[in-house]
Design a protein around this motif. Structure first.
Motif, PDB file in Angstrom:
ATOM      1  N   HIS A  71       0.870  -1.195   0.000  1.00 20.37           N
ATOM      2  CA  HIS A  71       0.000   0.000   0.000  1.00 20.37           C
ATOM      3  C   HIS A  71       0.901   1.238   0.000  1.00 20.37           C
ATOM      4  O   HIS A  71       1.535   1.555   1.009  1.00 20.37           O
ATOM      5  CB  HIS A  71      -0.903  -0.023   1.235  1.00 20.37           C
ATOM      6  CG  HIS A  71      -1.816   1.174   1.388  1.00 20.37           C
ATOM      7  ND1 HIS A  71      -3.173   1.057   1.586  1.00 20.37           N
ATOM      8  CD2 HIS A  71      -1.570   2.500   1.394  1.00 20.37           C
ATOM      9  CE1 HIS A  71      -3.719   2.249   1.714  1.00 20.37           C
ATOM     10  NE2 HIS A  71      -2.759   3.154   1.600  1.00 20.37           N
ATOM     11  N   HIS A  73       1.356   5.427  -1.895  1.00 20.01           N
ATOM     12  CA  HIS A  73       0.848   6.501  -2.753  1.00 20.01           C
ATOM     13  C   HIS A  73       2.085   7.115  -3.403  1.00 20.01           C
ATOM     14  O   HIS A  73       2.709   8.012  -2.820  1.00 20.01           O
ATOM     15  CB  HIS A  73       0.127   7.563  -1.928  1.00 20.01           C
ATOM     16  CG  HIS A  73      -1.071   7.062  -1.181  1.00 20.01           C
ATOM     17  ND1 HIS A  73      -2.361   7.335  -1.561  1.00 20.01           N
ATOM     18  CD2 HIS A  73      -1.173   6.296  -0.055  1.00 20.01           C
ATOM     19  CE1 HIS A  73      -3.208   6.777  -0.712  1.00 20.01           C
ATOM     20  NE2 HIS A  73      -2.517   6.139   0.211  1.00 20.01           N
ATOM     21  N   HIS A 226      -9.188   2.599   1.749  1.00 21.55           N
ATOM     22  CA  HIS A 226      -8.787   2.802   3.148  1.00 21.55           C
ATOM     23  C   HIS A 226      -9.953   2.462   4.063  1.00 21.55           C
ATOM     24  O   HIS A 226     -11.118   2.692   3.715  1.00 21.55           O
ATOM     25  CB  HIS A 226      -8.380   4.261   3.378  1.00 21.55           C
ATOM     26  CG  HIS A 226      -7.172   4.686   2.604  1.00 21.55           C
ATOM     27  ND1 HIS A 226      -7.246   5.146   1.310  1.00 21.55           N
ATOM     28  CD2 HIS A 226      -5.862   4.725   2.944  1.00 21.55           C
ATOM     29  CE1 HIS A 226      -6.022   5.448   0.884  1.00 21.55           C
ATOM     30  NE2 HIS A 226      -5.161   5.207   1.851  1.00 21.55           N
ATOM     31  N   HIS A 265      -4.885   0.098   6.540  1.00 18.86           N
ATOM     32  CA  HIS A 265      -4.923   0.537   7.945  1.00 18.86           C
ATOM     33  C   HIS A 265      -5.778  -0.385   8.814  1.00 18.86           C
ATOM     34  O   HIS A 265      -5.239  -1.091   9.650  1.00 18.86           O
ATOM     35  CB  HIS A 265      -5.340   2.007   8.074  1.00 18.86           C
ATOM     36  CG  HIS A 265      -4.470   2.901   7.241  1.00 18.86           C
ATOM     37  ND1 HIS A 265      -3.159   3.139   7.553  1.00 18.86           N
ATOM     38  CD2 HIS A 265      -4.707   3.558   6.075  1.00 18.86           C
ATOM     39  CE1 HIS A 265      -2.617   3.919   6.629  1.00 18.86           C
ATOM     40  NE2 HIS A 265      -3.523   4.184   5.716  1.00 18.86           N
ATOM     41  N   ASP A 316       2.877   2.848   3.125  1.00 18.84           N
ATOM     42  CA  ASP A 316       1.930   3.948   2.957  1.00 18.84           C
ATOM     43  C   ASP A 316       2.645   5.277   2.688  1.00 18.84           C
ATOM     44  O   ASP A 316       2.228   6.330   3.171  1.00 18.84           O
ATOM     45  CB  ASP A 316       0.988   4.084   4.166  1.00 18.84           C
ATOM     46  CG  ASP A 316      -0.155   5.067   3.921  1.00 18.84           C
ATOM     47  OD1 ASP A 316      -0.562   5.218   2.761  1.00 18.84           O
ATOM     48  OD2 ASP A 316      -0.624   5.692   4.896  1.00 18.84           O
TER      49      ASP A 316
HETATM   50 ZN    ZN Z   1      -3.037   5.097   1.935  1.00 21.64          ZN
END
Ligand code: ZN
Ligand code: GUN
Length: 425
Positions: A71, A73, A226, A265, A316
């Motif tokens: 995960h 970005h 998420h 998460h 993340d």
């Molecule tokens: Zn994220």
């Protein structure tokens, strides 16, 4: 041409959360042929059986499957380590303005290449990334990964409300642009498209429904979003979806809960949510540096793994404060300690490789060293700094030799990376 790599070859025969540290196996050599792992075993036997292979002797270094970051970005690369905010303010102040810049294809290409180079320098060979609202941001990452021969997953991040002008699509355009990108990239070389509604607060029910329809039409794709990261966020979701039983229900009721669903998460879960996620064999993605950095909370690794959940590990980036899966393992250890469960180094290493690959339903391809798997490998120096070297000097077991690198290691520990059977650096 085949390559025979000699060193301490670490692989897993089972999940160490279930089978214990004995699930790890050490060999002396791994043979690579045609981009895949052809054999694992003793150095003498493999040398004798493959006299024509090019031999690289890594000595006492560890040879592992490359790290899999489940995960990230990538568009948040440049704004990593932004100070002082919790989730919603952090998104509005730092994240959305940065993601706005990806309307510029040159900027997207620049960051995509920079991001993959940074992660490769940290031994990460596969990632599953959110992009931005802009289709060009997906093209940029796919092209950069294709050029490097990497197996990655990525998707256009859909948002049609509670985001600034310029960073919103609609239920229809979000669906149509995602479908076009899926058709362009899914299954091309080592690339996979992931259906990506950002999270319930930034999608209308109409958009969630359209994303659910797209997933139903393409069940071979993963879907990422998420879930239950911060208490403020959960309260906001309850206000936006008053009829929903809980946060997960805002996905479930629109066809966005299933096997192959990745829920980032997943910290503050209610009993019903845990039960449903387990029943569907959905993937929970633990992002420990992010959870401490943004102040989200402590993921219950011990409880969720004991209950049989499918769990992956992730940086993340850039809510997470590192590009390194070593640093991420260390943070997972620290979060585990704060929850009263010390994760064994075998469990941490498994999470960063096979566990993450399993969370992406890709453990038959990557995340381990076994015949038939794709040859994405990382070679680790277990004494990469004076502080680590002095701590490992009296190690008597593999785990004692490895744990200082888990806790204190960074990109200096990455001696070499192999992608698809090719030495990358
Ligand atoms: Zn994220
Ligand atoms: N929730 C929705 N978007 C994001 C994001 O970009 N980062 C994190 N950490 N949480 C999110």
């Amino acid at each position: 041409m085949s390559d025979l790599l000699l060193g301490r070859v670490l692989s897993f025969t089972a999940d160490p959360f279930v089978a214990g540290p004995e699930a790890a196996r050490l060999d002396e050599a791994v043979l690579l042929q045609g981009g895949r792992i052809a054999a694992v075993g003793g150095a003498q036997a493999l040398r004798a059986a493959h006299p024509g292979a090019r031999v690289t002797d890594y000595g006492a270094r560890l040879i592992s499957a490359g790290f899999v970051d489940a995960h990230v970005h990538y568009p948040q690369t440049a704004m990593i380590a932004s100070w002082g905010k919790r989730l919603i303010d952090w998104l509005n102040l730092y994240t959305f303005p940065e993601e706005m810049r990806f309307a510029d294809a040159d900027y997207a290409a620049n960051v995509a290449g920079r991001y993959l180079d940074l992660t490769l320098a940290n031994g990460t060979t596969s990632v599953c990334s959110y992009c931005t609202i802009h289709p060009g941001s997906v093209d940029a990452l796919m092209l950069a990964a294709q050029a490097r021969g990497q197996r990655i997953w990525a998707g256009k991040t859909c948002m049609d409300r509670n985001a600034p002008e310029g960073l919103r699509d609609t239920a229809q355009t979000g669906h149509d642009q995602s479908a076009a990108l899926l058709a362009r990239w899914h299954g091309v070389d080592r690339l996979s498209y992931v259906i990506t509604p950002r999270f319930s607060p930034t999608s209308t029910p109409e958009q969630l429904e359209a994303m659910g329809a797209l997933w139903a039409a393409n069940p071979g794709c993963l879907m990422q979003t998420h879930l239950s990261e911060q208490l403020d966020e959960i309260a906001w979701v309850k206000g936006l979806f008053p009829q929903a039983r809980d946060y997960l229900d805002t996905y479930e009721s629109f066809g966005l809960l299933g096997h192959g669903g990745l829920y980032g998460h997943a910290i503050h879960l209610e009993p019903r949510e845990k039960d449903r996620l387990r029943e569907m064999d959905a993937s929970l993605i633990h992002c420990p540096t992010s959870n401490t950095f943004i102040g989200s909370g402590l993921f219950d690794m011990g409880g969720l793994k004991a209950a049989g959940h499918r769990v992956g590990l992730a940086t993340d980036t850039g809510g997470g404060s590192s590009f390194s899966m070593l640093r991420t393992m260390a943070a997972a250890y620290e979060v585990g300690q704060l929850r009263g469960r010390a994760l064994h180094p075998a469990e941490l290493w498994w999470l960063a490789t096979q566990g993450s690959a399993r969370s992406l339903l890709a453990d038959e391809r990557i995340g381990n060293i076994a015949p038939g798997l794709e040859a994405d490998l990382v070679v680790i120096d277990l004494g990469s700094t004076p502080a680590i070297a002095q701590a490992t000097a009296r190690a008597e077991t593999l785990w004692q030799a490895l744990f200082p690198t888990v806790m204190m290691g960074d990109d200096r520990a990455i001696h070499a990376v192999w992608i698809g059977g090719r030495l990358r650096g």
